[in-house]
Design a protein around this motif. Structure first.
Motif, mmCIF file in Angstrom:
data_model
loop_
_atom_site.group_PDB
_atom_site.id
_atom_site.type_symbol
_atom_site.label_atom_id
_atom_site.label_comp_id
_atom_site.label_asym_id
_atom_site.label_seq_id
_atom_site.Cartn_x
_atom_site.Cartn_y
_atom_site.Cartn_z
ATOM 1 N N CYS A 126 35.063 -3.830 -23.135
ATOM 2 C CA CYS A 126 34.622 -3.195 -24.396
ATOM 3 C C CYS A 126 35.829 -3.417 -25.383
ATOM 4 O O CYS A 126 36.995 -3.174 -25.055
ATOM 5 N N PHE B 165 36.158 -2.021 -28.108
ATOM 6 C CA PHE B 165 36.327 -0.680 -28.849
ATOM 7 C C PHE B 165 37.348 0.432 -28.176
ATOM 8 O O PHE B 165 37.716 1.206 -28.843
ATOM 9 N N HIS B 166 37.890 -0.182 -26.893
ATOM 10 C CA HIS B 166 39.020 0.609 -26.540
ATOM 11 C C HIS B 166 40.074 -0.355 -25.458
ATOM 12 O O HIS B 166 39.160 -1.517 -25.142
ATOM 13 N N CYS C 232 29.187 2.408 -24.056
ATOM 14 C CA CYS C 232 30.418 2.073 -23.458
ATOM 15 C C CYS C 232 30.768 3.204 -22.421
ATOM 16 O O CYS C 232 30.880 4.515 -22.798
ATOM 17 N N CYS D 158 34.501 4.764 -23.404
ATOM 18 C CA CYS D 158 35.151 5.333 -24.723
ATOM 19 C C CYS D 158 33.766 6.158 -25.251
ATOM 20 O O CYS D 158 34.045 6.582 -26.188
HETATM 21 ZN ZN LIG Z 1 34.692 1.425 -24.833
#
Ligand SMILES: [Zn+2]
Length: 203
Positions: free
Chosen positions: A32, A34-35, A50, A53
């Motif tokens: 991911c 985004f994290h 995800c 997160c």
């Molecule tokens: Zn994530």
């Protein structure tokens, strides 16, 4: 708002993720972005989710989040990168389900340009005038004239942003210029003693 729908129907979150550099495995899982992810917890399909997160949404949300741009900009980017016409013909519009950024054509252009560049470099070494003032061989002149341009095109295609890359592709493919160049390079290579055998033909 029609373009939003067209883009969503034409490109899946999984296709966009792959096109934008994520490594997606056969199960549609990826690390991911985004994290701080160390085991693939991002599930990609038509949409994305995800498990780490909780980020989720459609292909437009994904692209907006990935590049830190607005949904409207994301739609524009996707339309450009996947060759989706923002104003589809009014009669019938068949969404391109497998739209990709034309990798075959790109590969052909890169292959032909590299081939041409190799030939230019041989010409530059081989036909350089021995004495100043000696009449210049056409091949040497061509190598001086064309090398920078060919390098510029190659850079744009290989490491360029999508927008200039698209423009270069358009220039090369319009009127079949790249096919003409392919034929020209092939012919000139054959005239070159001792070097024709070294080249890989472009598929
Ligand atoms: Zn994530």
């Amino acid at each position: 708002m029609k373009i939003f729908e067209t883009v969503k129907q034409s490109v899946t979150a999984r296709q966009a993720a792959k096109a934008y550099g994520l490594e997606v495995d056969v199960h549609g899982m990826a690390l991911c972005p985004f994290h701080d992810d160390h085991h693939p917890s991002l599930k990609l399909d038509q949409r994305f989710y995800c498990f780490g997160c909780g980020a989720s949404g459609d292909v437009i949300d994904f692209t907006a989040k990935l590049f830190g741009i607005s949904p409207r900009e994301a739609v524009q980017k996707l339309a450009e990168d996947f060759g989706i016409n923002p104003r589809p013909p009014t009669e019938v519009h068949i969404p391109k389900r497998h739209a990709e950024p034309r990798p075959d054509l790109e590969r052909l252009c890169i292959c032909v340009l590299r081939d041409y560049l190799r030939l230019l470099r041989i010409w530059r070494l081989r036909y350089e005038p021995a004495e100043p003032g000696e009449p210049m061989d056409d091949r040497f002149a061509e190598s001086c004239q064309m090398e920078a341009t060919v390098n510029f095109f190659l850079d744009a295609l290989i490491v360029g942003d999508p927008a200039p890359r698209e423009r270069v592709l358009e220039v090369l493919v319009k009127d079949g210029s790249i096919y003409e160049l392919q034929a020209y390079v092939g012919k000139r290579k054959k005239e070159e003693p001792g070097h024709a055998g070294k080249y890989q033909p472009c598929a």
